[in-house]
Design an enzyme around this catalytic site. Structure first.
Site, PDB file in Angstrom:
ATOM      1  N   TYR A 185       2.557   6.088  11.619  1.00  0.00           N
ATOM      2  CA  TYR A 185       3.011   4.740  11.971  1.00  0.00           C
ATOM      3  C   TYR A 185       4.020   4.124  11.013  1.00  0.00           C
ATOM      4  O   TYR A 185       4.434   2.990  11.200  1.00  0.00           O
ATOM      5  CB  TYR A 185       1.800   3.808  12.145  1.00  0.00           C
ATOM      6  CG  TYR A 185       0.819   3.829  10.976  1.00  0.00           C
ATOM      7  CD1 TYR A 185       1.084   3.102   9.824  1.00  0.00           C
ATOM      8  CD2 TYR A 185      -0.345   4.575  11.037  1.00  0.00           C
ATOM      9  CE1 TYR A 185       0.197   3.125   8.757  1.00  0.00           C
ATOM     10  CE2 TYR A 185      -1.241   4.604   9.981  1.00  0.00           C
ATOM     11  CZ  TYR A 185      -0.967   3.875   8.841  1.00  0.00           C
ATOM     12  OH  TYR A 185      -1.831   3.891   7.779  1.00  0.00           O
ATOM     13  N   ARG A 201       0.856  -1.187   0.000  1.00  0.00           N
ATOM     14  CA  ARG A 201       0.000   0.000   0.000  1.00  0.00           C
ATOM     15  C   ARG A 201       0.890   1.235   0.000  1.00  0.00           C
ATOM     16  O   ARG A 201       1.448   1.606   1.038  1.00  0.00           O
ATOM     17  CB  ARG A 201      -0.890  -0.021   1.248  1.00  0.00           C
ATOM     18  CG  ARG A 201      -2.128   0.869   1.162  1.00  0.00           C
ATOM     19  CD  ARG A 201      -2.785   1.038   2.520  1.00  0.00           C
ATOM     20  NE  ARG A 201      -2.046   1.998   3.317  1.00  0.00           N
ATOM     21  CZ  ARG A 201      -1.995   2.012   4.649  1.00  0.00           C
ATOM     22  NH1 ARG A 201      -2.646   1.116   5.349  1.00  0.00           N
ATOM     23  NH2 ARG A 201      -1.282   2.924   5.292  1.00  0.00           N
ATOM     24  N   HIS A 211      -4.042   4.669   4.225  1.00  0.00           N
ATOM     25  CA  HIS A 211      -5.121   3.675   4.211  1.00  0.00           C
ATOM     26  C   HIS A 211      -6.346   4.229   3.473  1.00  0.00           C
ATOM     27  O   HIS A 211      -6.895   3.596   2.575  1.00  0.00           O
ATOM     28  CB  HIS A 211      -5.492   3.291   5.642  1.00  0.00           C
ATOM     29  CG  HIS A 211      -6.771   2.530   5.759  1.00  0.00           C
ATOM     30  ND1 HIS A 211      -6.907   1.241   5.303  1.00  0.00           N
ATOM     31  CD2 HIS A 211      -7.988   2.881   6.246  1.00  0.00           C
ATOM     32  CE1 HIS A 211      -8.148   0.829   5.518  1.00  0.00           C
ATOM     33  NE2 HIS A 211      -8.821   1.810   6.080  1.00  0.00           N
TER      34      HIS A 211
HETATM   35  C1  LIG Z   1     -15.120  -5.767  10.417  1.00  0.00           C
HETATM   36  C2  LIG Z   1     -14.470  -4.452  10.284  1.00  0.00           C
HETATM   37  N1  LIG Z   1     -13.687  -4.005  11.281  1.00  0.00           N
HETATM   38  C3  LIG Z   1     -13.066  -2.822  11.192  1.00  0.00           C
HETATM   39  C4  LIG Z   1     -13.228  -2.045  10.084  1.00  0.00           C
HETATM   40  C5  LIG Z   1     -12.511  -0.710   9.956  1.00  0.00           C
HETATM   41  N2  LIG Z   1     -11.453  -0.874   8.939  1.00  0.00           N
HETATM   42  C6  LIG Z   1     -11.667  -0.515   7.658  1.00  0.00           C
HETATM   43  S1  LIG Z   1     -10.442  -1.014   6.678  1.00  0.00           S
HETATM   44  C7  LIG Z   1      -9.570  -1.695   7.932  1.00  0.00           C
HETATM   45  C8  LIG Z   1      -8.277  -2.372   7.655  1.00  0.00           C
HETATM   46  C9  LIG Z   1      -8.419  -3.364   6.561  1.00  0.00           C
HETATM   47  O1  LIG Z   1      -7.192  -3.931   6.292  1.00  0.00           O
HETATM   48  P1  LIG Z   1      -7.054  -4.981   5.129  1.00  0.00           P
HETATM   49  O2  LIG Z   1      -8.049  -6.055   5.302  1.00  0.00           O
HETATM   50  O3  LIG Z   1      -5.629  -5.375   5.084  1.00  0.00           O
HETATM   51  O4  LIG Z   1      -7.473  -4.165   3.832  1.00  0.00           O
HETATM   52  P2  LIG Z   1      -6.781  -2.858   3.241  1.00  0.00           P
HETATM   53  O5  LIG Z   1      -7.512  -1.704   3.834  1.00  0.00           O
HETATM   54  O6  LIG Z   1      -5.355  -2.882   3.603  1.00  0.00           O
HETATM   55  O7  LIG Z   1      -7.019  -2.953   1.777  1.00  0.00           O
HETATM   56  C10 LIG Z   1     -10.259  -1.532   9.127  1.00  0.00           C
HETATM   57  C11 LIG Z   1      -9.769  -1.981  10.435  1.00  0.00           C
HETATM   58  C12 LIG Z   1     -14.075  -2.539   9.068  1.00  0.00           C
HETATM   59  N3  LIG Z   1     -14.303  -1.825   7.956  1.00  0.00           N
HETATM   60  N4  LIG Z   1     -14.665  -3.726   9.189  1.00  0.00           N
END
Ligand SMILES: Cc1ncc(C[n+]2csc(CCOP(=O)(O)OP(=O)(O)O)c2C)c(N)n1
Ligand SMILES: [Mg+2]
Lengths: 352, 326
Positions: A268, A255, A259
């Site tokens: 971080y 990434r 985010h």
């Molecule tokens: C079940 C859930 N918990 C928390 C969140 C808040 N949140 C949104 S994205 C994210 C991180 C997601 O990481 P990843 O699965 O690696 O996907 P990326 O964003 O890196 O594409 C979090 C904690 C959410 N959307 N859904």
């Protein structure tokens, strides 16, 4: 299938030089140019979306910067009978499935109409899944429906590395394994779940390895190599179509951006940590290959960039000119028939 | 005494609780180095270390379940669910376990945990980030459900929640996180749970609300005052168990009641309050109880969100209706 613990499948190295014989499709200039153009357009879309958000004209947005090869590679081999069940970061794949940029802008601008995909190819695709990982059990259900109805389609779900920590993911994979469902689970392992590093997400050596316990094959692929992503996905899709069931594909990428627009990654991670990954990124990699192997010219490059930016700008203008839906629309799609009590509540709200 | 926003007050209360009691630990997604996506835990990992401020993998079921297990064995976990929309998997742990340990072991094992979650709309957040589902949680026997309406309340109620011997769900109205500040004294003094707060005395009608809706409620009360209508405003603060005595006494005095919540109407928490008044204060009522709430719709995406949120105008309309009732 290769051992998910050790091998990462890759065709192009970071400079775009083949490291093994290319699959047939990847020897065709036109096919590679199409893949390249789709990635370039995705990047242009991301840049515009972030710019719109920064100027208060779009909601929170998660860019796919540096991860374009995953969605493009995956969607480029999906067929009309397949169903796409994406996370919130697969704009490129959605566009390849026919979702329009105007629809994507509408969704991210906070308008439900952005989910009403007009394109026939995307008509049965799911809108993005925000609750992380919860799309996997649904994908298993989609695959079940496809089988029961005698269709030859495959359910293709994409989510991030963080999603692999959810019970939903394990439970769904287990079901896919037991029922031999035609589902392909793709993990965009961009090394981060907001501020959590991949190694703090799981002690497992690879994410693909998580398939072992479910009894389905798992593959690790270089997620910055669109040729590898496409090739591995094509194999998983034909395996699913032929009958023996599902596959987990871990696409290793990075990434490069925050985010989302709400995030500040400098809290971080250091820039020095990010910069080496710019050398690995997928768009540059394929361009290098196109230049070296297919004489991709400066003029072609410039024309493509111009075209991409123009189409994105046009879509943004259409989006910005779209008036919000009528307030009563929030009541009109709750049930096939609006219950009386809901109609009474709707009376509270202006109809324009 | 310092001016604090609600998010600062929450952070201050967490730090105070951790200073006071080494058994207090924090856990949740991005609560460590990132300080939480709203910065509620900013600086706490630096101050208290990674063993007491734990970044968790992305697993709401495990966040809640680990908090249950740790609480039962003597820790005081304060777990964060990043947004209320992602709390649903945790309900299994809350309803089937956290809320029942004391009862099923006849007091041998207890579960003094806190589950914090930002909730509510009005900030143009993406889908699943704006819901108010407090009634679902309040329906679970054995859970306390608390929602502060100001920085000072957040400070005092969070300390009380952490010190409480039973599980507490602490719902933070994120629209208020940075909406204003007030003087908060970091003296470690908790506010009482299960007690409502009378924010304004009045004679003509009672308006009951909690969390972020108190902004609109107070605005409405101000305007009503200009029209010569004196509204008593009650901040419920603890929804479960709520201060029935205060609400009844107030309505028995004023004879009229308007209940305000952001959550959908049907089976919302307002229904409980209205039913209680019907059972206990009926003969004092001069007008039917009115509810001003969100609609029975999916929370709209940001472009229509403002049409969903109960507005000051809707509260005024209800207040005038109960005043004019013959
Ligand atoms: C079940 C859930 N918990 C928390 C969140 C808040 N949140 C949104 S994205 C994210 C991180 C997601 O990481 P990843 O699965 O690696 O996907 P990326 O964003 O890196 O594409 C979090 C904690 C959410 N959307 N859904
Ligand atoms: Mg990730």
């Amino acid at each position: 299938m290769p051992d998910p613990n050790v091998e990462m499948i890759r065709y192009l190295d970071a400079d775009g030089t083949p490291v093994q014989d290319l699959p047939d499709f990847a020897r065709q200039r036109d096919t590679l140019v199409d893949l390249y153009a789709a990635m370039v357009r995705t990047r242009a879309f991301d840049a515009k979306a972030v710019a719109l958000q920064r100027t208060g004209r779009l909601g929170t947005y998660g860019s796919s910067l540096g991860q374009e090869a995953i969605g493009i590679g995956v969607a480029s081999v999906m067929l009309a009978e397949d169903v796409f069940i994406p996370s919130f970061r697969e704009h490129g794949a959605q566009m390849m499935r026919g979702v329009s940029m105007e629809e994507l802008f509408l969704y991210w601008g906070g308008d439900e109409r952005g989910n009403d995909f007009a394109a026939p190819l995307a008509r049965r695709d799911f809108p993005v899944c925000v609750p992380v990982g919860s799309q996997f059990p649904q994908a298993a259900g989609v695959a079940l429906a496809l089988v029961q109805k005698g269709a030859r389609g495959v359910a293709v779900a994409v989510a991030g590395d963080g999603a692999t920590s959810k019970g939903d993911f394990y439970e769904a994979m287990n079901m896919v394994g037991v029922w031999q469902l035609p589902a392909v689970f793709v993990i965009n392992n961009n090394q981060w779940a907001i501020s959590l590093r991949r190694q703090d997400q799981t002690a497992a050596e690879t994410l693909a390895q998580k398939s072992v316990a479910a009894g389905i094959p798992g593959v690790v692929v270089d997620g910055n190599d669109v040729i590898a992503v496409r090739q591995v996905t094509a194999q998983a899709l034909s395996r699913a179509r032929a009958g023996p069931g599902g596959t987990l594909i871990e696409c290793v990428t990075y990434r490069l951006g925050d985010h989302t627009t709400s995030d500040d990654a400098s809290r971080y991670r250091e820039d020095e940590e990010v910069s080496p990954h710019w050398r690995q990124e997928p768009v540059l990699r394929l361009r290098n290959h196109l230049v070296a192997a297919h004489g991709w010219s400066k003029d072609e490059e410039e024309a493509l960039l111009r075209e991409s930016n123009d189409s994105v700008d046009k879509a943004a203008e259409v989006y910005l000119a779209t008036q919000p839906d009528r307030p009563r629309a929030m009541f009109e799609h709750m049930f096939a028939q609006m219950p009386t009590e809901l109609a009474q509540q709707a009376g509270d709200v202006a109809d324009d | 005494m310092t001016e604090m926003t609600m998010i600062e007050a929450i952070r201050t209360a967490l730090a105070r609780a951790m200073d006071d009691d080494p058994d207090v630990i924090l856990m949740g997604e991005d609560v460590g180095i990132n300080g939480g996506v709203f910065r509620a835990t900013d600086g706490l990992i630096q101050r208290f270390g990674a063993s007491r401020v734990r970044d968790t993998p992305l697993s709401e079921t495990a966040i809640a379940g680990v908090a249950v297990g740790a609480a039962v064995q003597g820790l005081r976990p304060v777990a964060e669910i990043q947004f209320m929309g992602f709390l649903y998997p945790a309900i299994d742990q809350l309803a089937n376990h956290a809320a029942r340990f004391r009862n099923r072991t006849r007091g041998r094992l207890t579960c003094p945990m806190v589950l914090r979650a930002p909730y509510g709309g009005g900030i143009g957040a993406p889908e699943h980030h704006s819901e108010s589902m407090e009634a679902m949680l309040a329906h679970i026997p054995g859970l306390r459900v608390v929602s502060p309406s100001s920085p000072a309340k957040a400070y005092g109620l969070l300390l009380a929640a952490i010190r409480d011997p039973d599980p507490v769900v602490f719902l933070e109205p994120k629209r208020l996180y940075r909406a204003g500040s007030e003087t908060v004294t970091d003296d470690g003094a908790a506010l009482p749970l299960d007690t409502a707060f009378r924010l304004r005395e009045g004679a003509d009608l009672t308006i009951v609300g909690w969390g972020a809706m108190l902004s609109e409620v107070n605005e409405a009360a101000d305007q009503l005052a200009g029209e010569g209508i004196s509204a008593e405003v009650i901040d419920l603060a603890t929804l479960k168990p709520y201060d029935r005595a205060m609400v009844r006494a107030s309505v028995e005095k004023t004879g009229r009641c308007v209940i305000v919540h952001e959550a959908p109407l049907t089976a919302g928490f307002g229904a409980e309050i209205a039913a209680d008044l019907a059972e206990h204060s009926l003969t004092s009522l001069l007008a039917p109880v009115h509810r001003v709430t969100g609609y029975d719709t999916v929370m709209p995406y940001p472009r229509l969100e403002a049409h969903y949120m109960p507005s000051t105008e809707r509260i005024l309309k209800a207040a005038r209706a109960v005043m004019e009732f013959q």
